[in-house]
Design an enzyme around this catalytic site. Structure first.
Site, PDB file in Angstrom:
ATOM      1  CD  GLU A 128       0.459   4.080 -16.780  1.00  0.00           C
ATOM      2  OE1 GLU A 128       0.792   4.617 -15.700  1.00  0.00           O
ATOM      3  OE2 GLU A 128      -0.620   3.515 -16.941  1.00  0.00           O
ATOM      4  CB  THR A 181      -0.235  -1.476 -11.431  1.00  0.00           C
ATOM      5  OG1 THR A 181      -1.302  -0.535 -11.356  1.00  0.00           O
ATOM      6  CG2 THR A 181      -0.273  -2.173 -12.763  1.00  0.00           C
TER       7      THR A 181
HETATM    8  P1  ADP Z   1      -3.007   3.460 -10.799  1.00  0.00           P
HETATM    9  O1  ADP Z   1      -3.514   2.267 -11.560  1.00  0.00           O
HETATM   10  O2  ADP Z   1      -4.095   4.086  -9.984  1.00  0.00           O
HETATM   11  O3  ADP Z   1      -2.263   4.412 -11.651  1.00  0.00           O
HETATM   12  P2  ADP Z   1      -0.521   2.343 -10.011  1.00  0.00           P
HETATM   13  O4  ADP Z   1      -0.226   1.385  -8.913  1.00  0.00           O
HETATM   14  O5  ADP Z   1      -0.327   1.919 -11.417  1.00  0.00           O
HETATM   15  O6  ADP Z   1      -1.991   2.898  -9.757  1.00  0.00           O
HETATM   16  O7  ADP Z   1       0.395   3.655  -9.859  1.00  0.00           O
HETATM   17  C1  ADP Z   1       0.527   4.285  -8.688  1.00  0.00           C
HETATM   18  C2  ADP Z   1       2.025   4.351  -8.357  1.00  0.00           C
HETATM   19  O8  ADP Z   1       2.651   5.364  -9.159  1.00  0.00           O
HETATM   20  C3  ADP Z   1       2.223   4.760  -6.917  1.00  0.00           C
HETATM   21  O9  ADP Z   1       3.312   4.027  -6.410  1.00  0.00           O
HETATM   22  C4  ADP Z   1       2.593   6.234  -7.009  1.00  0.00           C
HETATM   23  O10 ADP Z   1       3.419   6.653  -5.949  1.00  0.00           O
HETATM   24  C5  ADP Z   1       3.325   6.311  -8.338  1.00  0.00           C
HETATM   25  N1  ADP Z   1       3.233   7.659  -8.937  1.00  0.00           N
HETATM   26  C6  ADP Z   1       4.267   8.464  -9.255  1.00  0.00           C
HETATM   27  N2  ADP Z   1       3.837   9.620  -9.785  1.00  0.00           N
HETATM   28  C7  ADP Z   1       2.481   9.568  -9.798  1.00  0.00           C
HETATM   29  C8  ADP Z   1       1.466  10.473 -10.229  1.00  0.00           C
HETATM   30  N3  ADP Z   1       1.746  11.676 -10.729  1.00  0.00           N
HETATM   31  N4  ADP Z   1       0.177  10.071 -10.112  1.00  0.00           N
HETATM   32  C9  ADP Z   1      -0.113   8.867  -9.595  1.00  0.00           C
HETATM   33  N5  ADP Z   1       0.793   7.978  -9.165  1.00  0.00           N
HETATM   34  C10 ADP Z   1       2.094   8.311  -9.268  1.00  0.00           C
END
Ligand code: ADP
Length: 307
Positions: A128, A181
């Site tokens: 995260e 986020t």
């Molecule tokens: P969410 O709340 O939907 O998880 P975030 O903005 O916290 O959205 O996270 C998405 C970010 O994490 C994006 O920049 C994405 O490229 C990155 N990321 C890296 N690996 C993954 C993964 N396995 N699944 C989802 N997002 C990922």
């Protein structure tokens, strides 16, 4: 067992009054992953289906979380991960959390469960951190524990699983705009007014009490957010109109899911959840922005093995 196929649920963080500490797991929306033990040490992400995301281990939250676990346990072998993404990144229903939590849960199963769930939360939080810049557990905790979870403390990490009332359902609308986020955190103020804090912790206590006593009215009254919603609502087109239509259709309460743009409504019973889903669809059509709507019961078991 050298290979495992798992379902890792979407999650709703914050639940209005519990910024960074409360979360819940959805039952019918989530990613699938296949994790295999291989002879070579390290972690390799070999396949991602459904979304464009980095395969490089240190750039994918699943890889980073898996490495955090393996740092605590030297092994001569390693793991390969395939990710089948159903949760869109940046949707506010825990896309990154599903991958990070799924990776560590699956590896822990293949290792014979050396780590407990709180330890797994700690590893998943490293994933995260890659996605959002901060170590937050309010999505990975419900994905790993199931049901409602409270992060009572981050240091030391103390996760409490909260009772899930039997008739509680959730409806989610996901407008197809992306809010990262990291951006939704950057607009928040680092300080809060004492008068707002007082209202907020009153509601957190009320919500926890309502969940244990299965007092749906109290749950509804407690779904208020005086600190984060007023700021983040500006990022979501039509937010307050959606909220009004959910409440008019019978929802107990409604708020921003995680950092948005998804909006959730808690409902008593599946029928109300479906009525709310229809109301949200009608309302959002007017914006011209494409969207999805889901209704789900609360998933009380968390990540699970599937065939
Ligand atoms: P969410 O709340 O939907 O998880 P975030 O903005 O916290 O959205 O996270 C998405 C970010 O994490 C994006 O920049 C994405 O490229 C990155 N990321 C890296 N690996 C993954 C993964 N396995 N699944 C989802 N997002 C990922």
């Amino acid at each position: 067992m050298n290979s495992i196929k798992i379902f890792s649920p979407a999650t709703i963080a914050n639940i209005s009054c519990g910024f960074d500490v409360l979360g819940l797991a959805l039952d019918n929306i989530g990613d699938e992953m296949i994790i295999k033990k291989i002879n070579e040490p390290g972690v390799r992400i070999t396949k991602i289906v459904g979304q464009k995301l980095p395969l490089e281990t240190t750039k994918n939250v699943a890889g980073v979380a898996a490495l955090a676990l393996l740092n605590e346990m030297e092994t001569s072998f390693g793991f390969e991960i395939e990710i089948y993404k159903n949760i869109k990144p940046g949707s506010g229903i825990g896309s990154s959390a599903a991958s990070a939590a799924g990776a560590v849960w699956g590896i822990n199963e293949l290792l014979g469960k050396p780590f407990n769930k709180t330890q797994l939360v700690k590893f998943a939080m490293e994933g995260e951190k890659l996605a959002s810049g901060t170590l937050h557990a309010d999505n990975v905790a419900p994905a790993l524990f199931g049901g409602f979870t409270l992060v009572r403390s981050y240091n030391p990490l103390d996760i409490i699983q909260i009772n899930t009332p039997k008739e509680l359902f959730v409806t989610v609308i996901h407008p197809h705009i992306e809010i990262k986020t990291v951006d939704a955190r950057a607009i928040l103020s680092p300080t809060v007014l004492l008068k707002d804090a007082v209202k907020q912790w009153g509601n957190v206590g009320g919500l926890i009490s309502g969940l244990y006593t299965e007092d749906y009215e109290l749950i509804g009254r407690s779904l208020e957010d005086f600190i984060v919603e007023p700021i983040r609502a500006t990022l979501i087109p039509n937010y307050y109109k959606v909220k009004e239509s959910a409440l008019n259709a019978g929802a107990l309460g409604c708020g921003i899911s995680g950092s948005g743009p998804s909006i959730f409504a808690l409902c008593k019973g599946e029928n109300v959840a479906k009525t709310v889903a229809l109301a949200l669809k009608e309302n959002y059509k007017k914006t011209g922005i494409p969207f999805d709507v889901y209704s789900s019961k609360i998933n009380s078991e968390g990540i699970k093995i599937i065939k």
